[in-house]
Design an enzyme around this catalytic site. Structure first.
Site, PDB file in Angstrom:
ATOM      1  N   GLU A 563       1.732   2.241   0.666  1.00 30.91           N
ATOM      2  CA  GLU A 563       1.995   0.999   1.432  1.00 30.91           C
ATOM      3  C   GLU A 563       1.380  -0.174   0.684  1.00 30.91           C
ATOM      4  O   GLU A 563       0.237  -0.118   0.222  1.00 30.91           O
ATOM      5  CB  GLU A 563       1.406   1.080   2.836  1.00 30.91           C
ATOM      6  CG  GLU A 563       1.698  -0.176   3.650  1.00 30.91           C
ATOM      7  CD  GLU A 563       1.161  -0.129   5.071  1.00 30.91           C
ATOM      8  OE1 GLU A 563       1.425  -1.097   5.817  1.00 30.91           O
ATOM      9  OE2 GLU A 563       0.493   0.854   5.421  1.00 30.91           O
ATOM     10  N   ASN A 618       5.775  -4.427   4.284  1.00 27.17           N
ATOM     11  CA  ASN A 618       5.897  -4.964   5.633  1.00 27.17           C
ATOM     12  C   ASN A 618       6.750  -6.236   5.633  1.00 27.17           C
ATOM     13  O   ASN A 618       6.603  -7.084   4.743  1.00 27.17           O
ATOM     14  CB  ASN A 618       4.517  -5.289   6.217  1.00 27.17           C
ATOM     15  CG  ASN A 618       3.735  -4.032   6.554  1.00 27.17           C
ATOM     16  OD1 ASN A 618       3.939  -3.424   7.598  1.00 27.17           O
ATOM     17  ND2 ASN A 618       2.838  -3.632   5.646  1.00 27.17           N
ATOM     18  N   GLU A 650       9.109  -2.050   6.411  1.00 23.69           N
ATOM     19  CA  GLU A 650       8.495  -1.787   7.705  1.00 23.69           C
ATOM     20  C   GLU A 650       8.626  -3.020   8.600  1.00 23.69           C
ATOM     21  O   GLU A 650       8.282  -4.130   8.178  1.00 23.69           O
ATOM     22  CB  GLU A 650       7.023  -1.426   7.537  1.00 23.69           C
ATOM     23  CG  GLU A 650       6.791  -0.155   6.720  1.00 23.69           C
ATOM     24  CD  GLU A 650       5.314   0.182   6.609  1.00 23.69           C
ATOM     25  OE1 GLU A 650       4.488  -0.588   7.159  1.00 23.69           O
ATOM     26  OE2 GLU A 650       4.979   1.207   5.991  1.00 23.69           O
ATOM     27  N   ASP A 680       7.057   0.090  12.369  1.00 25.73           N
ATOM     28  CA  ASP A 680       5.608   0.007  12.224  1.00 25.73           C
ATOM     29  C   ASP A 680       4.957  -0.228  13.581  1.00 25.73           C
ATOM     30  O   ASP A 680       5.569  -0.787  14.507  1.00 25.73           O
ATOM     31  CB  ASP A 680       5.275  -1.129  11.253  1.00 25.73           C
ATOM     32  CG  ASP A 680       3.847  -1.034  10.747  1.00 25.73           C
ATOM     33  OD1 ASP A 680       3.216   0.018  10.925  1.00 25.73           O
ATOM     34  OD2 ASP A 680       3.372  -2.025  10.159  1.00 25.73           O
ATOM     35  N   GLU A 737      -1.018   6.464  11.094  1.00 23.02           N
ATOM     36  CA  GLU A 737      -1.894   5.541  10.376  1.00 23.02           C
ATOM     37  C   GLU A 737      -3.324   5.678  10.889  1.00 23.02           C
ATOM     38  O   GLU A 737      -3.572   6.150  12.000  1.00 23.02           O
ATOM     39  CB  GLU A 737      -1.424   4.093  10.579  1.00 23.02           C
ATOM     40  CG  GLU A 737      -0.075   3.773   9.991  1.00 23.02           C
ATOM     41  CD  GLU A 737       0.288   2.320  10.175  1.00 23.02           C
ATOM     42  OE1 GLU A 737       0.430   1.611   9.167  1.00 23.02           O
ATOM     43  OE2 GLU A 737       0.438   1.880  11.344  1.00 23.02           O
TER      44      GLU A 737
END
Length: 793
Positions: A563, A618, A650, A680, A737
Site C-alpha cells: 500500500e 488510495n 482503494e 477501504d 488492516e
C-alpha cells in the site's frame, strides 16, 4: 352723380356684372395665394410670388377690360395692341412688388404693400386707357383722377391689412370685398373722369366691332389663365395641407408621449396621451392655452430636454420631461411649436426601485451587504467615548433541509417570514441585514460586550420559532457569533472576519449556539491558512515522498502487494501527519494535483521492481468525483508502463454514498482498464451492504479499528467473523488492516482471512531504504505454538 350716370347710362350692365364676377373670383384667388405666400417655405416663396402676381395682375386686367368692353361712348372704339399688352405687364409687375412687400414681417408691411397694389391698379388702368382709340376728343377731370388714385391706394392698404390680420387659416371675405371695392372704385371713378367729344368717322380705322373681337379673345385667354392658376394653386395648397395634417395627426397620435401642437399660444392639436395626462377631454383641448397646465413655456429652450411639472385641477403635480421643437420655417409671425411631454412617474418609480434594490435584499427587503458595510463603517467611525459596536454574524441551521425536503420556494418563504420577525425585533439604533443565502448580520451599539446578548436573544427567538408554510410547519436553528469593536478588531474587515470565526465556533459547538470571538479562534485560522500555503509550496518544491507498507497472504506468508502511503516532511525536517493536511487538501482542491503526483510516482516506481507485486493507491472522494479520473489513470499507466493488473485503487464507502450512480459509472470505467477496485475502511461507513451490492469490488479491507478492539470484548471478534463470512459468500477477498500482534494474526488465520497488513509485517518504509519486496517478506512455519512470522533481514 357723374359716376352713377357713367355706370348706368354709358355701360352695358350685363358686361359690368361679368366684370364684377371676374373681379370677385379673382380677388378671392389672389388673397388665398397671398396667405399661402406669407407662410410659404423659404425656398418656395419665389414660385408662390410668381403665381400670386400672375393671378392678381390678370384679375385686375380682366376686370378692367371687360368693363371697358361694356363701356359705350356712342362712337366707334379701338384699342392699341402694344399699350393693351403693356397694361397687363404693368399689372403683373406691380402685383409682384405689392405681394413681396406685403408678405414681409416688418411693421406696416401689409399697408405699404396694399398701397403699392393700389398704385399698380392705377398704373394698369390708365395705361389701358391710353390704348383707348376713339374718333373724338378726350377730356380728363383732374379731381376724378385724383379721387380714383387715392381710393385705390387707401382701399388697397385696407385690403392687405385685413388679409394679414386673418392669419394662416382665417377667412378672407372682408379683404376680398375691399379689394373688389378698390378695383371698382378706381375703374369707374377713372371712367367718370373722362369726357368724349366725337369727330366725324375716319376711313381705314379699326372698327369697334373688330376691336371688341380682339379684346374678347384676349380677355378670354387671360380669364382662363387666371382660373387655371387659381385652381392649380388651390389644389396644390389643399393637397399639401391635407398631407401635412395627416402626417401631423399620425405623428401626434402615434406617440406614447403627450404631444401638443401650438401656435400663437393656442393648442392646434393634441393627442390622446396628453389628454389622459392632464385628465381632460380630447376635443376640448383645441383652442386652449398650454400655459394653463405648464408654467414658464417661454423659458423652455427649443431642442433641449427640460423637466417641469404639469399642474392639474385636482391631484398632485405630475413631473414631466418636455422636448420643444419649432417648425423651423420662416413662414409667418407666429411659428408652429411642437411639445412632447413624457410622464416621468414610471421612470422615477423605477429609479426609486433600482435604488432600493441596490441597498436592500430583493427577497426579504432587509438591507443588503452594501447597506450593511456602509452602516457598520459609519458606526465604527463615530467617536462616542466608551461606546462600542457589537457585530453579530448569524447562520441558519438546518435551512438546507428545508430546501431539500420542501423545495426552494418554501425556503424563500421561510426567509421572508424570518426577515419580517427580525425587523420587528429590532429596537432604535439596531440594524440587521441579509448578506445572502441564509447569512445575516446585525449591528448594535453597546457599552459592554454582554449587552449584545439582548439583541442575540431577540433574534434567536425570531429565527427559531416555527413557521407555518400552509402545507407544513418548518423551523431552523441558529448559530451566532459576536465580535466587538474596538476590543476584537481595529477595522471593519477584521471585525467581520472575527464575527464569522465566532459563528463557525458556535456552529461546531454542541452546547451553545452563541459564541463571542476569542483570540484563539484567529490563531487556529491562521494555522490553517499557513498549512494550506505550505501545501502549495510542498507540491511545487516536491517535498512529498512515498512510503510502502507490505501486504501478505495469510495462508502462505507470501508478499501479495504494497500500500502506498503519502508522507510530508518539510524543509526544516518537521513531519506533518496526513490526518492534518489531507482534509485541508480536499477542502481546497489541492488533493487533485497531489493525488495525481502520488499515482504517477507510485506507478513509475513499481514499474522498476523485479517482482510484479501489486500496489494499492488510495483515492480521495474528491478525486473519485472528478469525471476525468479514468482518462488520467489510463494516461499514467501508458506513461509509466505499469500493467493495469498490478494497480489497485482503494476507495471508501463515504465516497460512493455522496453520488452512488455517478461513482459507480466511474468505477466501471476504471475496471474496464484492468485496474482492481478495493473497498477501504470497511465497516465504518453508512451502508456497507448496499454498497457491496451496487458494485463488484475486487477486495474488502477491514478497518484497523476492529483489530485494536479485538482484545476488548466479544463484539469486535463477532464483527470480524461476520465480515469474513460475508466476503466468503460474495467471493470477495478480505484484507485485515492494523495487525500488530501474533494473537491477532493467529485469530485471523483461524477465521479464514485472506490477507493481512500491519506493523507486525513491517512498518511503512521508503523504497530508497532497502528493497521493499525482500524486507517485508514473511515466512510461515508450523510448531506447537502456532504460526510464527519471521521477517527477513
Amino acid at each position: 352723380m357723374r359716376i352713377l350716370s357713367c355706370l348706368t347710362g354709358e355701360h352695358n350692365l350685363m358686361l359690368v356684372a361679368l366684370a364684377a364676377v371676374l373681379c370677385v373670383v379673382g380677388s378671392a384667388v389672389s388673397l388665398r395665394l397671398f396667405q399661402r405666400l406669407r407662410y410659404a417655405e423659404k425656398g418656395a416663396r419665389t414660385a408662390w410670388t410668381f403665381m400670386g402676381a400672375v393671378a392678381t395682375g390678370a384679375n385686375i386686367w380682366c376686370t378692367h377690360f371687360v368693363a371697358m368692353i361694356a363701356y359705350d361712348p356712342g362712337v366707334a372704339v379701338a384699342y392699341e395692341p402694344m399699350l393693351t399688352g403693356l397694361s397687363l405687364g404693368v399689372a403683373i409687375a406691380g402685383s409682384v412688388l405689392a405681394l413681396t412687400v406685403a408678405a414681409r414681417r416688418f411693421r406696416f408691411a401689409a399697408e405699404l404693400g396694399g398701397a403699392l397694389f393700389g398704385l399698380a391698379v392705377t398704373a394698369m388702368h390708365y395705361t389701358g386707357m391710353a390704348a383707348f382709340a376713339v374718333e373724338a376728343v378726350i377730356l380728363w377731370s383732374p379731381v376724378y383722377v385724383a379721387v380714383s388714385v387715392v381710393g385705390a391706394v387707401v382701399l388697397g392698404g385696407l385690403t392687405f391689412n385685413r388679409a394679414r390680420a386673418a392669419g394662416r387659416n382665417g377667412g378672407t371675405l372682408a379683404a376680398a370685398v375691399l379689394m373688389v371695392g378698390g378695383i371698382v372704385t378706381l375703374h369707374f371713378t377713372g371712367m367718370a373722369a373722362m369726357t368724349i367729344i366725337p369727330f366725324a368717322p375716319a376711313v381705314g380705322e379699326v372698327t369697334a366691332e373688330q376691336a371688341n373681337i380682339v379684346v374678347a379673345f384676349a380677355v378670354a385667354a387671360v380669364g382662363l389663365l387666371v382660373l387655371g392658376t387659381g385652381l392649380a394653386s388651390h389644389a396644390l395648397d389643399m393637397q399639401s395641407r391635407a398631407q401635412a395634417k395627416i402626417r401631423l395627426e399620425h405623428l401626434v397620435e402615434g406617440s406614447v408621449d403627450g404631444m401638443v401642437v401650438e401656435q400663437d399660444g393656442r393648442i392646434l392639436a393634441a393627442n390622446a396621451a396628453f389628454a389622459a395626462l392632464v385628465d381632460s377631454d380630447h376635443d376640448a383641448l383645441v383652442g386652449e392655452t398650454l400655459s394653463r397646465w405648464i408654467a414658464g413655456l417661454d423659458d423652455l429652450a427649443v431642442g433641449a430636454l427640460t423637466q417641469a411639472d404639469v399642474r392639474l385641477e385636482q391631484g398632485a403635480p405630475i413631473p414631466v420631461e418636455i422636448a420643444v421643437r419649432s417648425d423651423g420655417l420662416e413662414t409667418g409671425d407666429a411659428p408652429l411649436m411642437i411639445y412632447a411631454l413624457r410622464d416621468l412617474r414610471p421612470r422615477l418609480a423605477q429609479e426609486r426601485r433600482i435604488a432600493h434594490l441596490a441597498r436592500n435584499d430583493s427577497l426579504t427587503n432587509l438591507p443588503n451587504r452594501a447597506s450593511f458595510l456602509e452602516w457598520l463603517t459609519k458606526q465604527t467611525a463615530q467617536d462616542s467615548g466608551n461606546q462600542k459596536v457589537a457585530l453579530l454574524a448569524m447562520d441558519l441551521d438546518r435551512f438546507k433541509e428545508v430546501n431539500d425536503i420542501h423545495g426552494h420556494a418554501a425556503g424563500d418563504q421561510l426567509l421572508v417570514r424570518i426577515g419580517e420577525r427580525m425587523r420587528a425585533a429590532l429596537r432604535p439604533g439596531e440594524f440587521v441585514a441579509r448578506l445572502g443565502g441564509d447569512e445575516f448580520m446585525a449591528v448594535v451599539p453597546v457599552e459592554r460586550r454582554e449587552d449584545a446578548l439582548s439583541l442575540a436573544d431577540r433574534l434567536r427567538d425570531a429565527i427559531v420559532a416555527p413557521v407555518d408554510l400552509g402545507h407544513a410547519e418548518v423551523a431552523c436553528g441558529l448559530s451566532l457569533g459576536i465580535a466587538v469593536w474596538p476590543d476584537d478588531a481595529a477595522d471593519v474587515s477584521a471585525l467581520i472576519n472575527d464575527a464569522d470565526l465566532a459563528m463557525y465556533r458556535a456552529k461546531a459547538s454542541l452546547t451553545t449556539d452563541v459564541c463571542f470571538y476569542e483570540e484563539e479562534m484567529d490563531e487556529a485560522v491562521r494555522n490553517r491558512r499557513r498549512i494550506i500555503q505550505q501545501l502549495r509550496e510542498a507540491l511545487d518544491q516536491e517535498q512529498f515522498s512515498l512510503n510502502w507498507q507490505v501486504q501478505a497472504t495469510l495462508e502462505t506468508g507470501e508478499v501479495s502487494g504494497y500500500e502506498v502511503l503519502l508522507r510530508w516532511i518539510q524543509a526544516d525536517g518537521t513531519f506533518v501527519s496526513p490526518a492534518d493536511f489531507i482534509p485541508l487538501a480536499e477542502e481546497t482542491g489541492l488533493i487533485l494535483p497531489i493525488g495525481e503526483w502520488v499515482l504517477r510516482k507510485a506507478c513509475a516506481e513499481a514499474a522498476t521492481w523485479s517482482e510484479p507485486h501489486k500496489i494499492a493507491v488510495n483515492l480521495s472522494p474528491v478525486q473519485l468525483g472528478h469525471v476525468d479520473l479514468p482518462r488520467l489513470v489510463h494516461q499514467i499507466l501508458i506513461e509509466t508502463g505499469l500493467s493495469p493488473s498490478r494497480l489497485e485503487l482503494e476507495i471508501t464507502e463515504t465516497a460512493m454514498i455522496s453520488d452512488l450512480e455517478r461513482t459507480t459509472h466511474v468505477l466501471r470505467q476504471l475496471k474496464l482498464l484492468g485496474v482492481s477496485i478495493a473497498m477501504d475502511d470497511f465497516g465504518t461507513g453508512y451502508s456497507s451492504l448496499s454498497t457491496l451490492r451496487a458494485f463488484p469490488f475486487d477486495k474488502i479491507k477491514l478497518d484497523r479499528s476492529f483489530m485494536s478492539e479485538l482484545d476488548g470484548g466479544p463484539q469486535s471478534a463477532a464483527i470480524i467473523r461476520a465480515v469474513l463470512a460475508l466476503g466468503e459468500s460474495l467471493e470477495i477477498p478480505v484484507l485485515a488492516e492494523g495487525v500488530e500482534t501474533m494473537e491477532q494474526l493467529h485469530f485471523l488465520r483461524e477465521q479464514g482471512c485472506d490477507e493481512v497488513q500491519g506493523y507486525l509485517l513491517g512498518r511503512p518504509k521508503p523504497v530508497a531504504d532497502n528493497h521493499i519486496q525482500d524486507a517485508a517478506k514473511a515466512l510461515w512455519r508450523d510448531d506447537l505454538d502456532g504460526p510464527v512470522m519471521i521477517q527477513a533481514a
